[in-house]
Enzyme design. Structure first.
Site, PDB file in Angstrom:
ATOM      1  N   ASP A  15       0.832  -1.205   0.000  1.00  0.00           N
ATOM      2  CA  ASP A  15       0.000   0.000   0.000  1.00  0.00           C
ATOM      3  C   ASP A  15       0.869   1.259   0.000  1.00  0.00           C
ATOM      4  OD1 ASP A  15      -2.303   1.457   0.020  1.00  0.00           O
ATOM      5  OD2 ASP A  15      -2.770   1.124   2.133  1.00  0.00           O
ATOM      6  N   ASN A  63     -10.637  -3.036  -6.064  1.00  0.00           N
ATOM      7  CA  ASN A  63      -9.868  -2.026  -6.798  1.00  0.00           C
ATOM      8  C   ASN A  63     -10.506  -1.612  -8.132  1.00  0.00           C
ATOM      9  OD1 ASN A  63      -6.576  -3.163  -5.658  1.00  0.00           O
ATOM     10  ND2 ASN A  63      -7.876  -1.540  -4.849  1.00  0.00           N
TER      11      ASN A  63
HETATM   12  C1  FPP Z   1      -2.062   0.113  -3.290  1.00  0.00           C
HETATM   13  O1  FPP Z   1      -1.547   1.424  -3.210  1.00  0.00           O
HETATM   14  C2  FPP Z   1      -1.491  -0.567  -4.417  1.00  0.00           C
HETATM   15  C3  FPP Z   1      -2.176  -1.152  -5.426  1.00  0.00           C
HETATM   16  C4  FPP Z   1      -3.633  -1.177  -5.527  1.00  0.00           C
HETATM   17  C5  FPP Z   1      -1.468  -1.764  -6.551  1.00  0.00           C
HETATM   18  C6  FPP Z   1      -0.297  -2.627  -6.206  1.00  0.00           C
HETATM   19  C7  FPP Z   1       0.508  -2.779  -7.409  1.00  0.00           C
HETATM   20  C8  FPP Z   1       1.850  -2.730  -7.485  1.00  0.00           C
HETATM   21  C9  FPP Z   1       2.761  -2.626  -6.340  1.00  0.00           C
HETATM   22  C10 FPP Z   1       2.490  -2.746  -8.782  1.00  0.00           C
HETATM   23  C11 FPP Z   1       2.846  -3.941  -9.465  1.00  0.00           C
HETATM   24  C12 FPP Z   1       2.744  -5.251  -8.862  1.00  0.00           C
HETATM   25  C13 FPP Z   1       3.133  -6.354  -9.501  1.00  0.00           C
HETATM   26  C14 FPP Z   1       3.027  -7.672  -8.870  1.00  0.00           C
HETATM   27  C15 FPP Z   1       3.690  -6.283 -10.837  1.00  0.00           C
HETATM   28  P1  FPP Z   1      -2.548   2.631  -3.365  1.00  0.00           P
HETATM   29  O2  FPP Z   1      -2.650   2.983  -4.797  1.00  0.00           O
HETATM   30  O3  FPP Z   1      -3.853   2.304  -2.710  1.00  0.00           O
HETATM   31  O4  FPP Z   1      -1.823   3.764  -2.583  1.00  0.00           O
HETATM   32  P2  FPP Z   1      -2.514   4.938  -1.767  1.00  0.00           P
HETATM   33  O5  FPP Z   1      -3.206   4.290  -0.592  1.00  0.00           O
HETATM   34  O6  FPP Z   1      -1.366   5.788  -1.362  1.00  0.00           O
HETATM   35  O7  FPP Z   1      -3.466   5.633  -2.675  1.00  0.00           O
END
Ligand code: FPP
Length: 237
Positions: A15, A63
């Site tokens: 996250d 998501n």
């Molecule tokens: C949450 O951070 C993250 C995600 C929903 C996506 C996770 C994806 C990756 C780390 C990239 C690639 C992964 C692979 C396996 C290739 P957020 O967007 O909710 O962050 P925030 O809470 O700061 O908005």
């Protein structure tokens, strides 16, 4: 160095990508790209840390509620990640598998996922499991449905259904339960991740945003795990 008392299966809720990018005045997607580079670094660090199984939460069943452009950007990132990393993962002895419901994912991505699973199927050094369109409740519901169909077809006797039976119907049937679940970015929630499997897991919620989660931060979290006293509901004698 690997410690025999360290966690064998580490699961991570990655996250903080969006905030990491926004703090730099950049689009959220840039944070996801930085996050993907950390996935590579952490996979590489696993053998030295004695971590045999690494499971990462890449996209949840919730998501899809994000903007269409962020969802499309993430799907494109997953396709590119598979295409770019496949050879390296194979060479490093990493076996990759995906959990989650593939029905809603586009055909091109599902084909790449299938191909990567097949390509790395003989590997056994590190087992990387990527949760894509995954939700713990959705997984239990899908498993229960399959189990019910098998009961209806006479393949399974309801008298034999227990904890172990359901475990075998889950997407994670090939995995041991996680020893440690890490969530980055300071949020102390489990967000529908490995609900059944984490019954006895230790949790570590850390402030670091996922794109800042280096192999040194990983090593620190793992060394903190050593001091924990896991009793699995029993009393220590
Ligand atoms: C949450 O951070 C993250 C995600 C929903 C996506 C996770 C994806 C990756 C780390 C990239 C690639 C992964 C692979 C396996 C290739 P957020 O967007 O909710 O962050 P925030 O809470 O700061 O908005």
């Amino acid at each position: 160095m690997a410690d025999l008392n360290g966690p064998k299966h580490v699961a991570i809720i990655m996250d903080g990508n969006g905030r990491w990018a926004q703090m730099r005045g950049r689009p959220r997607l840039m944070g996801h790209h930085a996050g993907a580079r950390r996935v590579r670094e952490i996979v590489e660090a696993c053998p030295d840390q004695g971590v045999k199984y690494l499971t990462v939460f890449a996209f949840s069943t919730e998501n899809w509620k994000r903007t269409q452009s962020e969802v499309a950007g993430l799907m494109s990132l997953f396709r590119r990640y598979i295409q770019r990393e496949a050879r390296d993962l194979l060479a490093r002895g990493v076996r990759v598998r995906f959990i989650g419901d593939r029905v809603r994912l586009d055909d091109k991505l599902v084909t790449l996922m299938d191909e990567l699973e097949l390509l790395t199927s003989e590997n056994d050094k590190v087992h990387l499991t990527i949760a894509l369109n995954y939700g713990g409740r959705d997984e239990v519901a899908r498993a229960t449905k399959r189990l019910a169909y098998d009961v209806a077809a006479g393949k399974l006797d309801p008298k034999d259904v227990g904890d172990e039976t359901l475990t075998q119907y889950l997407d994670t049937c090939f995995l041991p339960d996680p020893d440690l679940v890490i969530r980055t970015s300071g949020e102390a929630r489990i967000s529908n991740f490995l609900l059944w499997q984490s019954a006895y897991a230790e949790y570590e919620f850390i402030e670091t945003l996922w794109p800042d989660f280096t192999k040194d931060v990983f090593a620190d979290v793992l060394s903190g795990y050593q001091s924990r006293d896991r009793r699995f509901g029993a009393v220590k004698v």
